[in-house]
Design a protein around this motif. Structure first.
Motif, PDB file in Angstrom:
ATOM      1  N   GLY A   1       1.040  -1.747   0.188  1.00 48.71           N
ATOM      2  CA  GLY A   1       0.218  -0.095  -0.104  1.00 48.71           C
ATOM      3  C   GLY A   1       1.060   1.065  -0.182  1.00 48.71           C
ATOM      4  N   GLY A   2       2.198   0.893   0.603  1.00 48.98           N
ATOM      5  CA  GLY A   2       3.252   2.297  -0.214  1.00 48.98           C
ATOM      6  C   GLY A   2       2.958   3.008  -1.194  1.00 48.98           C
ATOM      7  N   SER A   3       3.745   4.311  -1.638  1.00 48.72           N
ATOM      8  CA  SER A   3       3.793   4.788  -2.915  1.00 48.72           C
ATOM      9  C   SER A   3       5.421   4.148  -3.532  1.00 48.72           C
ATOM     10  CB  SER A   3       4.363   6.687  -2.839  1.00 48.72           C
ATOM     11  OG  SER A   3       5.122   6.485  -1.719  1.00 48.72           O
ATOM     12  N   TYR A   4       4.860   4.331  -5.418  1.00 50.95           N
ATOM     13  CA  TYR A   4       5.129   3.234  -5.727  1.00 50.95           C
ATOM     14  C   TYR A   4       7.363   4.189  -5.736  1.00 50.95           C
ATOM     15  CZ  TYR A   4       1.641   0.823  -8.273  1.00 50.95           C
ATOM     16  OH  TYR A   4       1.208   0.367  -8.414  1.00 50.95           O
ATOM     17  N   GLN A   5       8.084   3.822  -5.723  1.00 45.69           N
ATOM     18  CA  GLN A   5       9.574   4.031  -5.361  1.00 45.69           C
ATOM     19  C   GLN A   5      10.144   3.625  -6.708  1.00 45.69           C
ATOM     20  OE1 GLN A   5      10.841   5.803  -2.209  1.00 45.69           O
ATOM     21  NE2 GLN A   5       8.385   6.170  -2.661  1.00 45.69           N
ATOM     22  N   GLN A   6      11.406   4.387  -7.126  1.00 45.63           N
ATOM     23  CA  GLN A   6      12.035   3.137  -8.063  1.00 45.63           C
ATOM     24  C   GLN A   6      12.972   2.088  -7.720  1.00 45.63           C
ATOM     25  OE1 GLN A   6      13.941   6.747 -10.079  1.00 45.63           O
ATOM     26  NE2 GLN A   6      15.936   5.554  -9.017  1.00 45.63           N
ATOM     27  N   ILE A   7      12.859   0.982  -8.405  1.00 49.01           N
ATOM     28  CA  ILE A   7      13.858   0.294  -8.049  1.00 49.01           C
ATOM     29  C   ILE A   7      14.678  -0.055  -8.464  1.00 49.01           C
ATOM     30  CG2 ILE A   7      12.523  -1.072  -6.717  1.00 49.01           C
ATOM     31  CD1 ILE A   7      11.355  -3.097  -9.316  1.00 49.01           C
ATOM     32  N   PHE A   8      14.875   1.055 -10.522  1.00 46.44           N
ATOM     33  CA  PHE A   8      15.845   1.029 -11.131  1.00 46.44           C
ATOM     34  C   PHE A   8      15.797   2.264 -12.280  1.00 46.44           C
ATOM     35  CE2 PHE A   8      16.530  -0.044 -15.639  1.00 46.44           C
ATOM     36  CZ  PHE A   8      17.923  -0.259 -15.856  1.00 46.44           C
ATOM     37  N   TYR A   9      16.446   2.550 -13.101  1.00 44.89           N
ATOM     38  CA  TYR A   9      16.916   3.761 -13.562  1.00 44.89           C
ATOM     39  C   TYR A   9      17.771   3.290 -14.460  1.00 44.89           C
ATOM     40  CZ  TYR A   9      17.083   8.320 -15.976  1.00 44.89           C
ATOM     41  OH  TYR A   9      16.847   8.436 -17.079  1.00 44.89           O
ATOM     42  N   GLY A  10      17.266   2.907 -15.812  1.00 47.31           N
ATOM     43  CA  GLY A  10      19.272   3.046 -16.697  1.00 47.31           C
ATOM     44  C   GLY A  10      17.954   2.252 -18.276  1.00 47.31           C
ATOM     45  N   THR A  11      19.693   2.090 -18.457  1.00 45.53           N
ATOM     46  CA  THR A  11      19.047   1.553 -19.971  1.00 45.53           C
ATOM     47  C   THR A  11      19.293  -0.412 -19.904  1.00 45.53           C
ATOM     48  OG1 THR A  11      21.487   1.260 -20.765  1.00 45.53           O
ATOM     49  CG2 THR A  11      20.153   3.787 -21.157  1.00 45.53           C
ATOM     50  N   ASN A  12      19.214  -0.874 -21.009  1.00 41.95           N
ATOM     51  CA  ASN A  12      19.138  -1.850 -21.125  1.00 41.95           C
ATOM     52  C   ASN A  12      20.858  -2.858 -20.241  1.00 41.95           C
ATOM     53  OD1 ASN A  12      18.119  -4.702 -21.024  1.00 41.95           O
ATOM     54  ND2 ASN A  12      19.546  -5.523 -22.889  1.00 41.95           N
ATOM     55  N   LEU A  13      21.639  -2.155 -20.924  1.00 44.53           N
ATOM     56  CA  LEU A  13      23.087  -1.929 -20.584  1.00 44.53           C
ATOM     57  C   LEU A  13      23.414  -1.934 -20.059  1.00 44.53           C
ATOM     58  CD1 LEU A  13      24.576  -0.034 -23.776  1.00 44.53           C
ATOM     59  CD2 LEU A  13      23.422  -2.706 -23.640  1.00 44.53           C
ATOM     60  N   ASP A  14      22.706  -1.087 -18.308  1.00 44.18           N
ATOM     61  CA  ASP A  14      23.187  -1.216 -16.788  1.00 44.18           C
ATOM     62  C   ASP A  14      22.248  -2.142 -16.227  1.00 44.18           C
ATOM     63  OD1 ASP A  14      23.746   1.488 -17.077  1.00 44.18           O
ATOM     64  OD2 ASP A  14      21.907   2.398 -17.643  1.00 44.18           O
ATOM     65  N   VAL A  15      21.378  -3.110 -17.349  1.00 45.19           N
ATOM     66  CA  VAL A  15      20.812  -3.959 -16.392  1.00 45.19           C
ATOM     67  C   VAL A  15      21.672  -5.615 -16.200  1.00 45.19           C
ATOM     68  CG1 VAL A  15      19.387  -5.878 -16.450  1.00 45.19           C
ATOM     69  CG2 VAL A  15      18.391  -3.483 -17.489  1.00 45.19           C
ATOM     70  N   ASN A  16      21.634  -5.653 -14.274  1.00 45.89           N
ATOM     71  CA  ASN A  16      22.264  -7.327 -14.683  1.00 45.89           C
ATOM     72  C   ASN A  16      21.571  -7.987 -13.797  1.00 45.89           C
ATOM     73  OD1 ASN A  16      23.939  -8.734 -13.176  1.00 45.89           O
ATOM     74  ND2 ASN A  16      25.001  -7.768 -11.480  1.00 45.89           N
ATOM     75  N   PRO A  17      20.889  -8.840 -14.359  1.00 44.67           N
ATOM     76  CA  PRO A  17      19.761 -10.111 -13.774  1.00 44.67           C
ATOM     77  C   PRO A  17      20.417 -10.538 -12.668  1.00 44.67           C
ATOM     78  CG  PRO A  17      20.878 -10.363 -15.803  1.00 44.67           C
ATOM     79  CD  PRO A  17      21.334  -9.219 -15.313  1.00 44.67           C
ATOM     80  N   ASP A  18      21.409 -11.082 -12.298  1.00 45.26           N
ATOM     81  CA  ASP A  18      21.537 -11.496 -11.220  1.00 45.26           C
ATOM     82  C   ASP A  18      21.675 -10.272  -9.848  1.00 45.26           C
ATOM     83  OD1 ASP A  18      22.281 -14.239 -12.308  1.00 45.26           O
ATOM     84  OD2 ASP A  18      24.235 -13.345 -13.170  1.00 45.26           O
ATOM     85  N   GLN A  19      21.467  -9.437 -10.271  1.00 43.85           N
ATOM     86  CA  GLN A  19      21.970  -8.115  -8.789  1.00 43.85           C
ATOM     87  C   GLN A  19      20.395  -8.266  -7.860  1.00 43.85           C
ATOM     88  OE1 GLN A  19      22.644  -4.635 -10.110  1.00 43.85           O
ATOM     89  NE2 GLN A  19      22.577  -3.633  -7.877  1.00 43.85           N
ATOM     90  N   ILE A  20      20.320  -8.298  -7.035  1.00 43.11           N
ATOM     91  CA  ILE A  20      18.800  -8.146  -6.448  1.00 43.11           C
ATOM     92  C   ILE A  20      19.289  -6.475  -6.422  1.00 43.11           C
ATOM     93  CG2 ILE A  20      17.797  -8.823  -4.524  1.00 43.11           C
ATOM     94  CD1 ILE A  20      19.253 -11.209  -3.885  1.00 43.11           C
ATOM     95  N   VAL A  21      18.027  -5.946  -6.538  1.00 45.53           N
ATOM     96  CA  VAL A  21      17.268  -4.392  -6.098  1.00 45.53           C
ATOM     97  C   VAL A  21      16.855  -4.296  -5.269  1.00 45.53           C
ATOM     98  CG1 VAL A  21      17.938  -4.292  -8.585  1.00 45.53           C
ATOM     99  CG2 VAL A  21      15.701  -4.611  -8.007  1.00 45.53           C
ATOM    100  N   ARG A  22      15.676  -5.463  -4.708  1.00 46.47           N
ATOM    101  CA  ARG A  22      14.805  -5.304  -3.007  1.00 46.47           C
ATOM    102  C   ARG A  22      15.144  -6.893  -3.103  1.00 46.47           C
ATOM    103  NH1 ARG A  22      11.494  -1.265  -2.520  1.00 46.47           N
ATOM    104  NH2 ARG A  22      10.926  -2.385  -0.185  1.00 46.47           N
ATOM    105  N   SER A  23      15.221  -6.566  -1.304  1.00 48.49           N
ATOM    106  CA  SER A  23      15.026  -7.878  -0.464  1.00 48.49           C
ATOM    107  C   SER A  23      14.458  -7.151   0.500  1.00 48.49           C
ATOM    108  CB  SER A  23      16.301  -8.260  -0.076  1.00 48.49           C
ATOM    109  OG  SER A  23      16.490  -9.788   0.362  1.00 48.49           O
ATOM    110  N   PHE A  24      13.225  -8.305   1.203  1.00 45.45           N
ATOM    111  CA  PHE A  24      12.347  -7.653   1.862  1.00 45.45           C
ATOM    112  C   PHE A  24      11.107  -8.365   2.293  1.00 45.45           C
ATOM    113  CE2 PHE A  24      10.896  -6.459  -1.436  1.00 45.45           C
ATOM    114  CZ  PHE A  24       9.086  -6.236  -1.874  1.00 45.45           C
TER     115      PHE A  24
END
Length: 309
Positions: free
Chosen positions: A132-155
C-alpha cells in the motif's frame, strides 16, 4: 508434545536430503549463456526442487545418558500460488509472511534515427509499491545497465500485503506515459511458471523477441521461471488501445520477483511442528497438529521429533 512416527520420518528424510549434492540450492539454467545485454548469464537461484534444511546440536559432545539440544529447519518444495494470490493484471497479494527478492531482467525501450536501422536504448524507470505504499524507484537506466543476477530489493512482505509495479521511459528531456498496476490497463502483467504469455509477446523464435526475455520463455510458448517466481512484463511505449500495433510487445521492462517461504524451525525448546508444548501453550500457528500439548519436550531433552520420539 508427542509427534506421530510419520511426521518424524518426514522430518528425518528432509534433513537427510540436505546433505545430498545438488539438492541444497537448485538453480534454473537459461537456454543461453548470454542474457542479451552483456551483463550476466541470466541465471538466478530459485526455490529448491527438493526439500533442504539444516541441523545443529549443542553441545557437540555429551556424556552417556544425556542428549544434546537440536536446532533445525526445513524448506519444502512448493509453487508460488501456495503463498501468494495473483490478482490480474499485475498485483501480487501475500497469503502469509514471505520473503521477496526483486531483479531486473531487461529494459527494452529503444529509439532509431531518421532513415537509420540502428537503434539505441532509452533510459527506463521501474517502480514498485509494497503493502500500500507509494511507488518507489527500483531501477533507472538503459538495458546496458541491467544485471539480472543483482537483487535490487530484498524484504519481507507481510500477510495480505500487496506488491504492485510500474514503469516509464525518459526521452528527449521528457517522461513518456506512466503505467502501473493501478492504471486500469493491460500495460503491466504478472505471470508465473507455465503460464501462457499474452499474444502480444513475440514467440520464442520470433526475430522481434528481445534476447533478454528468451531465457524465460520455453520453445513451446510458456513462461519458464522458477516455481516460486513471478515475472512482470510491461509495455511502456503504447497504450493498451494500441494492442494491434506491432510495437505493443510487453518487452519494455521485465522484472522477476522470487518468493521464499519461512522455514519451519525447531528452536531447541520442543517447538518442532506446531510451536507448542506445556511451556508455551496456546501459541501454536497449527495447534490442531499437536498430539499432546501437555507433554513438555524440554523436560525430555528438547530435541526434534526424530531424536526424541
Amino acid at each position: 508434545m508427542k509427534t506421530s512416527p510419520s511426521v518424524a520420518l518426514a522430518a528425518t528424510l528432509c534433513l537427510a536430503l540436505a546433505g545430498l549434492p545438488g539438492v541444497a540450492h537448485a538453480r534454473r539454467s537459461s537456454s543461453s549463456s548470454n542474457n542479451g545485454n552483456g551483463n550476466g548469464n541470466g541465471n538466478q537461484e530459485t526455490f529448491p526442487a527438493l526439500p533442504y534444511g539444516w541441523l545443529t546440536a549443542f553441545p557437540t559432545m555429551v556424556q552417556t545418558g544425556t542428549k544434546p539440544t537440536l536446532t533445525w529447519g526445513i524448506n519444502y518444495p512448493s509453487i508460488v500460488e501456495d503463498y501468494v494470490t495473483i490478482v490480474p493484471p499485475a498485483t501480487v497479494e501475500a497469503d502469509e509472511d514471505i520473503d521477496c527478492e526483486v531483479r531486473i531482467l531487461g529494459a527494452g525501450v529503444t529509439v532509431t534515427s531518421n532513415g537509420s536501422s540502428n537503434y539505441s536504448f532509452v533510459p527506463t524507470q521501474a517502480l514498485m509499491s509494497v503493502d500500500g505504499g507509494s511507488y518507489q524507484q527500483i531501477f533507472y537506466g538503459t538495458n546496458l545497465d541491467v544485471n539480472p543476477d543483482q537483487i535490487v530489493r530484498s524484504f519481507t512482505l507481510r500477510r495480505h500485503g500487496k506488491l504492485k509495479f510500474g514503469g516509464r521511459y525518459y526521452y528527449n528531456r521528457s517522461w513518456g506515459p506512466y503505467f502501473t498496476s493501478d492504471s486500469g490497463t493491460d500495460n503491466v502483467r504478472t505471470l508465473v511458471n507455465g503460464s501462457t504469455p499474452p499474444s502480444n509477446v513475440p514467440d520464442y523464435n520470433a526475430p522481434s523477441l528481445e534476447s533478454f526475455i528468451k531465457p524465460y520463455l520455453s520453445p513451446n510458448g510458456k513462461v519458464s521461471i522458477g516455481p516460486m517466481d513471478v515475472i512482470v512484463f510491461m509495455e511502456l511505449t503504447h497504450y493498451d488501445s494500441q494492442k494491434s500495433d506491432p510495437g505493443y510487445d510487453l518487452q519494455d521492462m521485465v522484472i522477476l520477483v522470487t518468493f521464499k517461504s519461512k522455514a519451519k524451525t525447531n528452536n531447541g525448546h520442543g517447538n518442532n511442528l506446531d510451536g507448542i508444548d506445556s511451556s508455551n501453550p496456546g501459541n501454536a500457528p497449527f495447534i490442531n497438529l499437536d498430539t499432546d500439548p501437555t507433554v513438555d519436550d524440554e523436560a525430555g531433552g528438547g530435541g526434534a521429533a526424530s531424536s526424541n520420539p
